[in-house]
Motif scaffolding. Structure first.
Motif, short mmCIF file in Angstrom:
data_model
loop_
_atom_site.label_atom_id
_atom_site.label_comp_id
_atom_site.label_asym_id
_atom_site.label_seq_id
_atom_site.Cartn_x
_atom_site.Cartn_y
_atom_site.Cartn_z
N ASP A 149 47.74 55.21 41.44
CA ASP A 149 48.82 54.52 40.73
C ASP A 149 49.31 53.31 41.52
O ASP A 149 49.56 52.23 40.96
CB ASP A 149 49.99 55.49 40.49
CG ASP A 149 49.67 56.53 39.43
OD1 ASP A 149 48.71 56.31 38.66
OD2 ASP A 149 50.35 57.57 39.39
N LYS A 150 49.44 53.49 42.85
CA LYS A 150 49.88 52.37 43.69
C LYS A 150 48.85 51.24 43.66
O LYS A 150 49.21 50.06 43.59
CB LYS A 150 50.08 52.85 45.13
CG LYS A 150 51.28 53.77 45.33
CD LYS A 150 51.40 54.18 46.79
CE LYS A 150 52.56 55.13 47.02
NZ LYS A 150 52.65 55.57 48.43
N LEU A 151 47.57 51.62 43.71
CA LEU A 151 46.52 50.60 43.68
C LEU A 151 46.51 49.87 42.34
O LEU A 151 46.35 48.65 42.28
CB LEU A 151 45.16 51.25 43.95
CG LEU A 151 43.96 50.30 43.97
CD1 LEU A 151 44.14 49.19 45.00
CD2 LEU A 151 42.67 51.07 44.24
N TYR A 152 46.68 50.63 41.26
CA TYR A 152 46.73 50.00 39.93
C TYR A 152 47.90 49.02 39.84
O TYR A 152 47.75 47.89 39.36
CB TYR A 152 46.87 51.07 38.85
CG TYR A 152 47.21 50.52 37.48
CD1 TYR A 152 46.22 49.96 36.67
CD2 TYR A 152 48.53 50.54 37.02
CE1 TYR A 152 46.54 49.44 35.43
CE2 TYR A 152 48.84 50.02 35.77
CZ TYR A 152 47.85 49.46 34.98
OH TYR A 152 48.17 48.95 33.76
N ALA A 153 49.08 49.48 40.31
CA ALA A 153 50.27 48.63 40.20
C ALA A 153 50.12 47.36 41.02
O ALA A 153 50.40 46.25 40.53
CB ALA A 153 51.50 49.42 40.65
N SER A 154 49.67 47.48 42.28
CA SER A 154 49.55 46.29 43.13
C SER A 154 48.43 45.38 42.62
O SER A 154 48.59 44.15 42.63
CB SER A 154 49.27 46.71 44.58
OG SER A 154 48.10 47.48 44.67
N SER A 155 47.32 45.95 42.16
CA SER A 155 46.22 45.13 41.64
C SER A 155 46.63 44.41 40.36
O SER A 155 46.32 43.23 40.17
CB SER A 155 44.99 46.00 41.36
OG SER A 155 44.53 46.61 42.54
N PHE A 156 47.35 45.12 39.49
CA PHE A 156 47.80 44.49 38.24
C PHE A 156 48.74 43.33 38.53
O PHE A 156 48.59 42.24 37.98
CB PHE A 156 48.52 45.53 37.37
CG PHE A 156 49.11 44.96 36.11
CD1 PHE A 156 48.32 44.73 34.99
CD2 PHE A 156 50.46 44.61 36.05
CE1 PHE A 156 48.86 44.18 33.84
CE2 PHE A 156 51.01 44.06 34.91
CZ PHE A 156 50.20 43.85 33.79
N ARG A 157 49.71 43.58 39.43
CA ARG A 157 50.67 42.50 39.75
C ARG A 157 49.96 41.32 40.40
O ARG A 157 50.24 40.15 40.09
CB ARG A 157 51.78 43.05 40.66
CG ARG A 157 52.75 43.96 39.94
CD ARG A 157 53.98 44.21 40.80
NE ARG A 157 53.64 44.98 41.99
CZ ARG A 157 53.74 46.30 42.08
NH1 ARG A 157 54.16 47.00 41.04
NH2 ARG A 157 53.43 46.93 43.20
N ALA A 158 49.04 41.61 41.32
CA ALA A 158 48.34 40.53 42.02
C ALA A 158 47.52 39.69 41.05
O ALA A 158 47.60 38.45 41.07
CB ALA A 158 47.44 41.12 43.11
N GLN A 159 46.75 40.35 40.19
CA GLN A 159 45.89 39.61 39.27
C GLN A 159 46.69 38.92 38.18
O GLN A 159 46.36 37.79 37.78
CB GLN A 159 44.86 40.57 38.65
CG GLN A 159 43.91 41.21 39.66
CD GLN A 159 43.03 40.20 40.36
OE1 GLN A 159 42.73 39.14 39.82
NE2 GLN A 159 42.62 40.53 41.58
N PHE A 160 47.74 39.58 37.69
CA PHE A 160 48.52 38.98 36.61
C PHE A 160 49.27 37.75 37.11
O PHE A 160 49.25 36.69 36.47
CB PHE A 160 49.50 39.99 36.04
CG PHE A 160 50.44 39.41 35.01
CD1 PHE A 160 49.99 39.11 33.73
CD2 PHE A 160 51.76 39.14 35.32
CE1 PHE A 160 50.84 38.56 32.78
CE2 PHE A 160 52.62 38.59 34.38
CZ PHE A 160 52.14 38.30 33.11
#
Length: 655
Positions: A303-314
């Motif tokens: 979940d943490k990886l999804y959240a940080s990756s989503f924020r970074a890419q978005f």
């Protein structure tokens, strides 16, 4: 989601190991500018290829920039032919262009006169197809050569980047070999592996995808800007108005996305650490019914990886649409004002067409550079993590080799003190002398310092006080490799690599013959069960040794140590995974092998230590008793208590 609390201490492990299980110390990686500079410094040894890539790129960009200007000439040829033919239909034959302009002004058609004054049209003459074909031929030739130089640039860039990353991987591998054992105690193995593999691969991908494009984009910006000023300084200034806005937007968005990329790769390391830990111990996870808990911890990291990756890419992905909006706005301005300039005769239609193409070419590399921001930030975040590994404190420098004239194996601990943490002493003022050929057994409760003692002898850790000597030579003055060449060690935790049984046994010596491997196997009682396997010594085993039993794995590692023929043997619970009868057989074989060799045995079973020359009883880092088996039992002290509690039943089973 927080990680569930683990139960119980780590037996016999240093305090740093408990930090490892808790996930290691926190990281703070924020030196973007310094890491970027250092990342580009990786290409310095490849300066020849980088210079060649820049040269080919500059020529290719120059030719590409020249293309629209020539196409503008082609447009002018067509436009001039159309205008000339129209004039020939409306004017008498033989009228020149200048006369046509005067007639238009005389009749008040100033706008048409201004337009004609900017066109090299001849009344009555249509499109000059020969001239048009010549221009288009040169355009084709230029674009072909631009493509060739682009290919050459890409090849040299790939060569430089891959060579730089190759060197980086070599540095990481060599660094791992120079790091002290305490570093790995503080870091989960999956985290270290993630830095050595995932982060390094991400750096390679970033350099490969951005370096060539970035160089081409910057050269294109310079070349296009020069052509834009050549054609029309006014339109060039209008196009430049959008550049500060683009830079400001890229900077603002980049500052917001950079921390998210750092978090993304840090969380990737934590997730890999958890996966590696759970995969290594998957049998125990199932035995204790911890699948749901392991899945829950994985879900938290995921979940943490999804959240940080989503924020970074978005967030970083907002750059490109913002740049496209600015580019379209700039296109409208240039088209409108350029059209007015054509109507006034200041510019030709071909020049405006070329300028609009240059405007697009100018905006495209700006957009391209901005869109690469997410790749650059991701790569720099990985670079920071790899550089943190490369900058970690190393073990003390190796001294020059010491002349050893036949190692006898006399070991002396002289007032040795050691502590894992500065404020928590473990061993204080320990003195011990072991004569050549003696077998020393070390016993004591968990955490007494038994394994620490042999770790100091192997120089996995350096003493904090006193010294340890081998045949009178301080081991701190010896290179670790030279010291460890004299020592054979068998651990409780067996390690096998993917390969045949013969290759695993032969790991203990340099290019051993099949006969030597078989003799070592016979001495360790490996030969018996190996001959029962279909492929014998050529039987393949995996890294976990899952196709042989735990006891058989232990026997293979013991045979490996036998083959090395060391002057000193260290056996740390080396027979803990074999049955009692096999252990007795191993002890008989080891008794022969230990002849003339100094041996340290850490064990709890009576059968392992009963025949030792000296038995050391350790408590809280100190030797509280020493002597042989009979004398220590007769004294009724700490050893006798351990014997009564742990070894009495073992004696009955063995006897």
């Amino acid at each position: 989601m927080s990680e569930p609390q683990r139960r119980g201490p780590i037996p016999g492990g240093p305090p740093a190991a408990r930090m490892m299980m808790a996930g290691g110390p926190p990281e703070k990686l924020e030196d973007f500018k310094g890491s970027t500079k250092r990342l580009l410094g990786l290409l310095k040894p490849q300066r020849v290829f980088v210079a060649g890539a820049l040269a080919f790129g500059a020529v290719g960009v120059f030719l590409s920039v020249l293309g629209p200007y020539l196409l503008g000439h082609a447009t002018d040829v067509i436009f001039e032919g159309v205008i000339g033919k129209m004039l020939g239909q409306n004017l008498p034959p033989g009228v020149t262009r200048e006369q046509a302009i005067e007639q238009l002004r005389a009749t008040g058609q100033n706008a048409q006169a201004d337009l004609l004054s900017g066109v090299d049209a001849v009344p009555g003459r249509g499109i000059d197809f020969d001239r048009l074909a010549e221009v288009l031929m040169w355009v084709a030739i230029i674009y072909v050569f631009a493509w060739v130089f682009g290919v050459l640039q890409g090849r040299l860039t790939t060569r430089a980047v891959q060579a730089a990353v190759y060197d980086l991987r070599q540095q990481v591998e060599e660094k791992l070999a120079r790091l002290p054992l305490s570093y790995f105690d503080k870091q989960p193995r999956g985290e270290v592996l993630s830095r050595a593999t995932n982060d390094t691969d991400n750096i390679a991908q970033t350099l490969q995808q951005t370096f060539a494009q970035l160089v081409t984009a910057l050269l294109t910006i310079v070349g296009v800007l020069g052509m834009m000023f050549w054609i029309s300084p006014l339109l060039a200034l209008i196009a430049l108005v959008t550049v500060p806005v683009s830079i400001w937007l890229t900077t603002v968005i980049g500052k917001r996305s950079q921390p998210q990329f750092v978090a993304q790769w840090k969380t990737t390391g934590q997730l890999n650490g958890h996966i590696e830990e759970m995969f290594t111990g998957h049998t125990l996870v199932k035995v204790f019914g911890r699948q749901d808990e392991a899945a829950s911890v994985f879900g938290g990291h995921n979940d943490k990886l999804y959240a940080s990756s989503f924020r970074a890419q978005f967030i970083s992905g907002l750059i490109q649409p913002a740049m496209m909006f600015i580019s379209n706005f700039n296109y409208v301005l240039v088209a409108v004002i350029g059209g007015l300039r054509v109507a006034s005769g200041t510019l030709t239609l071909g020049e405006v067409q070329a300028f609009i193409q240059y405007s697009r070419q100018f905006s495209q590399p700006l957009t391209q550079v901005a869109s690469m921001a997410n790749l650059v930030q991701s790569g720099v975040a990985s670079a920071e993590r790899v550089f943190a590994l490369l900058d970690a404190d190393e073990q003390s420098p190796e001294p020059a080799p010491v002349a050893l004239d036949g190692v006898r194996g006399r070991i002396a601990f002289e007032d040795v003190s050691f502590r894992y943490l500065p404020d928590k002493p473990l061993i204080e003022n320990l003195s011990l002398t072991v004569e050549p050929g003696q077998t020393v057994a070390i016993v004591g409760p968990t955490g007494a310092g038994k394994t620490t003692l042999v770790n100091l002898l192997m120089r996995f850790y350096d003493v904090t006080g006193g010294r340890i000597t081998l045949d009178g030579v301080d081991i701190a003055t010896m290179p670790r490799e030279q010291l460890r060449e004299q020592i054979g060690m068998v651990l409780q935790d067996t390690w096998l690599f993917g390969g045949s049984i013969a290759e695993n046994i032969g790991y203990g010596a340099a290019s051993p013959s099949a006969d030597l491997v078989r003799l070592a196997a016979e001495a360790a009682h490996v030969d018996g069960f190996v001959r029962m396997l279909p492929d014998g010594y050529d039987t393949k085993i995996d890294e976990e040794g899952s196709n042989v039993s735990a006891g058989q794995k232990q026997l293979i590692t013991i045979a490996r140590a036998f083959l090395a023929e060391p002057s000193i043997l260290i056996l740390d619970e080396a027979t803990s995974s074999v049955d009692t009868r096999t252990e007795v057989l191993i002890q008989r074989a080891m008794a022969t092998l230990r002849t003339g060799r100094t041996s340290f045995v850490i064990a709890h079973r009576l059968s392992t230590i009963r025949d030792a020359d000296v038995i050391l009883v350790m408590e809280n880092g100190s030797i509280v008793e020493q002597g042989d088996h009979s004398s220590l039992l007769a004294s009724g002290g700490a050893y006798a208590r351990l014997y009564s509690a742990q070894f009495a039943q073992a004696v009955v089973e063995v006897d």
